[in-house]
Enzyme design. Structure first.
Site, mmCIF file in Angstrom:
data_model
loop_
_atom_site.group_PDB
_atom_site.id
_atom_site.type_symbol
_atom_site.label_atom_id
_atom_site.label_comp_id
_atom_site.label_asym_id
_atom_site.label_seq_id
_atom_site.Cartn_x
_atom_site.Cartn_y
_atom_site.Cartn_z
ATOM 1 N N HIS A 122 0.713 -1.028 0.120
ATOM 2 C CA HIS A 122 -0.145 0.123 0.020
ATOM 3 C C HIS A 122 0.869 1.277 0.073
ATOM 4 O O HIS A 122 1.726 1.425 0.874
ATOM 5 C CB HIS A 122 -0.836 0.029 1.316
ATOM 6 C CG HIS A 122 -1.829 0.967 1.307
ATOM 7 N ND1 HIS A 122 -3.010 0.980 0.498
ATOM 8 C CD2 HIS A 122 -1.827 2.331 1.669
ATOM 9 C CE1 HIS A 122 -3.905 1.888 0.757
ATOM 10 N NE2 HIS A 122 -2.897 3.206 1.233
ATOM 11 N N ASP B 150 -14.038 4.796 7.870
ATOM 12 C CA ASP B 150 -13.130 5.646 7.200
ATOM 13 C C ASP B 150 -13.567 6.464 6.026
ATOM 14 O O ASP B 150 -13.249 7.440 5.621
ATOM 15 C CB ASP B 150 -11.934 4.745 6.772
ATOM 16 C CG ASP B 150 -10.879 5.545 5.732
ATOM 17 O OD1 ASP B 150 -10.398 6.374 6.398
ATOM 18 O OD2 ASP B 150 -10.756 5.296 4.689
ATOM 19 N N ARG C 47 -12.976 14.845 6.399
ATOM 20 C CA ARG C 47 -11.442 15.460 6.475
ATOM 21 C C ARG C 47 -11.052 16.059 5.047
ATOM 22 O O ARG C 47 -10.295 17.388 5.057
ATOM 23 C CB ARG C 47 -10.389 14.180 6.565
ATOM 24 C CG ARG C 47 -10.271 13.732 8.001
ATOM 25 C CD ARG C 47 -9.630 12.511 8.089
ATOM 26 N NE ARG C 47 -8.294 12.599 7.589
ATOM 27 C CZ ARG C 47 -7.520 11.476 6.944
ATOM 28 N NH1 ARG C 47 -8.169 10.274 6.940
ATOM 29 N NH2 ARG C 47 -6.323 11.788 6.868
ATOM 30 N N LYS D 290 -8.234 0.433 7.263
ATOM 31 C CA LYS D 290 -8.937 -0.607 6.180
ATOM 32 C C LYS D 290 -8.060 -1.791 5.692
ATOM 33 O O LYS D 290 -8.438 -2.954 5.548
ATOM 34 C CB LYS D 290 -8.513 0.316 4.818
ATOM 35 C CG LYS D 290 -9.663 1.531 4.664
ATOM 36 C CD LYS D 290 -9.708 2.376 3.502
ATOM 37 C CE LYS D 290 -8.155 3.196 3.509
ATOM 38 N NZ LYS D 290 -8.274 4.390 3.008
HETATM 39 N N1 URA Z 1 -4.709 7.521 2.133
HETATM 40 C C1 URA Z 1 -5.687 6.836 2.963
HETATM 41 O O1 URA Z 1 -6.533 5.860 2.653
HETATM 42 N N2 URA Z 1 -6.080 7.705 3.866
HETATM 43 C C2 URA Z 1 -5.261 8.820 4.083
HETATM 44 O O2 URA Z 1 -5.565 9.288 5.217
HETATM 45 C C3 URA Z 1 -4.219 9.169 3.327
HETATM 46 C C4 URA Z 1 -3.920 8.479 2.341
#
Ligand code: URA
Length: 433
Positions: free
Chosen positions: A82, A161, A168, A187
């Site tokens: 990731h 999220d 955010r 996640k």
């Molecule tokens: N990628 C994500 O999934 N979340 C973040 O807060 C920043 C990058």
């Protein structure tokens, strides 16, 4: 508990308890706490931060906010990779098939573009027919059959999220370390992989602009992943310049294919080799040197490319385009941006390049925007290169002419030309394990 008291405690610099954090997340997901109170809490966290215990509790609360996937019926060791987000970052399209070709299982859930950064799912959707939205059972069947599948995030996975990220994004609280850690790891931990290798970007094109902050981000994600029983590793890598030359969805898929053919840009190739070798080492396929050799072999003999083609076919895409990337259509219009003076490219604001690409149609300004897959930028000169006035520094591509002026202005403003050749910066700054 009262949300007011929790906001006030964090605003005043206090540490929240695990119970308070879980209470907030559970009640936010069920709709009992309104967005404006959670937005206030995010801003308090942005300014006051969270310690590692609070960040761990927040990560686990995000992980537990929805369904947790069970991959136990996938045979073999499951690995994931990731990136924290960058510009021109198409490494998943290269690294995932290479490691799958050595028998580790890649059951990968990826995201779409966020802000100025691109996303693997948008890139894969540039391949005609490719399905990123598969039922979990079909996804696992493909991973068991061929060793790899990449899909978009299941709607049930870490719903907290999804809500938090959207909030955010509009409240200027994306670039907060605890919020990034909990978003990414919440996640990742809701999926069921054994090994996770993180590519933590640092510099002007990433969410963490300094090496110190990126290191802290990497250390915390690794620590929390280990606490959850995962084998973890993080590479801290340079995002003070775009990765490779291509920015934009089809352009990046074609560059990824060229890299799997052994004809890719040097920086992209080296980063992909390192990421893949670290994954294979973590999966106990050999020591680092042996794994690196295996990865270079999979590029040289085309095994990685064959694996990408198999994945594309299994997910409904046209694998002929993977073997013949010249079939990807080019945009209707293009514009060459040239240097206005002689000199070295001494540095770029990589985020500005990402925004220029969005302005051309390669990303979304609103959730509803439809992506122009052929849109984007191909760089003709990068940091450290010498250009003469009139030399091309980039070619812009778009199906609409209307975005060119703004994109060119943005790209020019993001490119600094000077007389001194800049110091060469390493691509991989550190490895955290
Ligand atoms: N990628 C994500 O999934 N979340 C973040 O807060 C920043 C990058």
């Amino acid at each position: 508990m009262r949300m007011y008291d929790i906001i006030q405690k964090k605003r005043n610099g206090g540490a929240l308890s695990e119970a308070e954090i879980h209470w907030v997340i559970e009640n936010y997901v069920t709709g009992n706490i309104p967005d404006y109170q959670v937005a206030a809490l995010c801003m308090a966290i942005y300014f006051r931060g969270m310690n590692l215990e609070e960040t761990t509790a927040l990560t686990f609360a995000v992980r537990d906010s929805g369904e947790r996937l069970d991959f136990s019926d996938i045979k073999g060791l499951r690995v994931d990779k990731h990136s924290t987000g960058g510009v021109g970052d198409k490494t998943s399209l290269i690294v995932a098939p290479i490691v799958a070709s050595f028998g580790v299982k890649v059951a990968k859930m990826s995201g779409r573009g966020l802000g100025h950064t691109g996303g693997t799912i948008d890139k894969l959707e540039a391949i005609p027919g490719f399905q990123t939205d598969l039922p979990v059972e079909k996804f696992k069947e493909i991973v068991n059959d061929i060793g790899i599948a990449i899909v978009g995030q299941n709607a049930e996975l870490a719903p907290a999220d999804k809500l938090l990220y959207a909030l955010r994004d509009v409240t200027a609280t994306v670039d907060s370390l605890p919020l990034i850690v909990s978003s990414i790891m919440g996640k990742k931990l809701a999926a069921d992989d054994d090994c996770i290798v993180l590519d933590v970007k640092t510099g002007s094109g990433s969410f963490m602009k300094t090496a110190e902050k990126s290191r802290e981000l990497a250390e915390w994600m690794v620590a929390i992943g280990k606490k959850a029983g995962k084998r973890m590793r993080a590479l801290i890598t340079d995002m003070d310049r775009p990765l490779g030359f291509a920015i934009g969805n089809s352009l990046e898929v074609v560059e990824a294919i060229r890299t799997l053919q052994g004809k890719g840009p040097q920086d992209l190739t080296e980063l992909c080799v390192a990421l893949a070798a670290h994954i294979l080492e973590l999966a106990e396929k050999g020591n680092y040197a042996a794994c690196e050799k295996m990865v270079r072999g999979a590029i040289a003999d085309g095994t990685g490319l064959q694996m990408l083609a198999r994945m594309v076919k299994a997910q409904g895409g046209n694998d002929d385009w993977i073997l013949h990337p010249e079939k990807f259509p080019t945009a209707k219009y293009s514009r060459i941006v040239t240097a206005q003076e002689d000199g070295y490219i001494v540095g770029v604001d990589t985020e500005g390049y990402g925004v220029a690409s969005l302005l051309l149609g390669a990303g979304r300004n609103t959730k509803e925007d439809v992506i122009d897959f052929a849109a984007g930028i191909v760089l003709k000169a990068k940091t450290g290169d010498f250009v003469k006035a009139g030399d091309p520094i980039a070619v812009l591509y778009s199906d609409k002419e209307s975005g060119f002026d703004n994109a060119e202005t943005r790209l020019r403003a993001a490119t600094r030309i000077g007389k001194e050749k800049p110091r060469e910066m390493p691509l991989i700054l550190d490895v955290v394990q």
